[in-house]
Design a protein around this motif. Structure first.
Motif, PDB file in Angstrom:
ATOM      1  N   VAL A  50     -19.200  -2.808   6.624  1.00 11.57           N
ATOM      2  CA  VAL A  50     -17.845  -3.242   5.766  1.00 11.57           C
ATOM      3  C   VAL A  50     -18.019  -2.944   4.534  1.00 11.57           C
ATOM      4  N   THR A  52     -15.172  -3.054   1.529  1.00 11.25           N
ATOM      5  CA  THR A  52     -13.726  -3.028   1.024  1.00 11.25           C
ATOM      6  C   THR A  52     -13.687  -2.259  -0.433  1.00 11.25           C
ATOM      7  N   GLN A 122     -10.808   0.705   3.737  1.00  9.30           N
ATOM      8  CA  GLN A 122      -9.554   0.166   3.362  1.00  9.30           C
ATOM      9  C   GLN A 122      -8.406   1.079   4.570  1.00  9.30           C
ATOM     10  N   LEU A 125      -9.096  -1.803   6.940  1.00  5.27           N
ATOM     11  CA  LEU A 125      -9.079  -2.997   6.408  1.00  5.27           C
ATOM     12  C   LEU A 125      -7.766  -3.509   5.995  1.00  5.27           C
ATOM     13  N   VAL A 130      -8.465 -10.148   3.997  1.00  3.85           N
ATOM     14  CA  VAL A 130      -9.748 -10.215   4.023  1.00  3.85           C
ATOM     15  C   VAL A 130     -10.161 -11.153   3.208  1.00  3.85           C
TER      16      VAL A 130
END
Length: 147
Positions: A50, A52, A122, A125, A130
């Motif tokens: 992950v 971000t 993103q 996400l 989040v």
């Protein structure tokens, strides 16, 4: 040595994603401080890290070929390590654990140790809230508000 290697590989292996009763995905922090989870890109298995700060889901060219991703739009990605030439493919189905997003923008050109590794950015996400707390990353589906 083989037993030691197997024990270390098991000990360092990231823990599985947990789905709560409310439908949130909980990803425990790995020993290296990152968050990893198994998923798919166009049906091809990947191990996501992950990220971000990444604007797209990002995969290697060999993974894109294995996943049957078609040709995308050529682009230059601006990364922390400099410019990286690649492509952007649109409309790609991406899953993370039991959650699927049907039309995701995917960057092709990731360079890493393993072709089956990918970044979860993103373009995926953004469908979730989040939250990071207590060594866990939580992805909650965004709820629609009707006004």
């Amino acid at each position: 040595m083989g037993v030691l290697y197997a024990a270390m590989a098991y000990y360092l292996k990231p823990k599985a994603v947990v789905v709560t009763a409310q439908g949130a995905l909980v990803i425990p922090k790995a020993r290296d401080g990152h968050f990893y989870a198994q998923g798919t890109v166009n049906g091809q298995s990947v191990r996501f890290m992950v990220d971000t700060g990444a604007s797209l889901v990002f995969v290697s060219a060999p993974l894109a070929r294995a996943a049957g991703l078609g040709a995308g739009v050529s682009t230059v990605f601006k990364t922390a390590n400099g410019d990286l030439f690649g492509q952007i493919v649109t409309g790609v189905p991406v899953t993370l654990g039991p959650v699927a997003v049907s039309s995701v923008r995917v960057g092709v050109g990731l360079v890493g140790e393993n072709d089956a590794d990918a970044l979860l950015g993103q373009s995926f996400l953004a469908q979730f809230e989040v939250l990071i707390a207590n060594d866990k990353l939580v992805l909650r589906p965004k709820t629609l508000s009707i006004q």
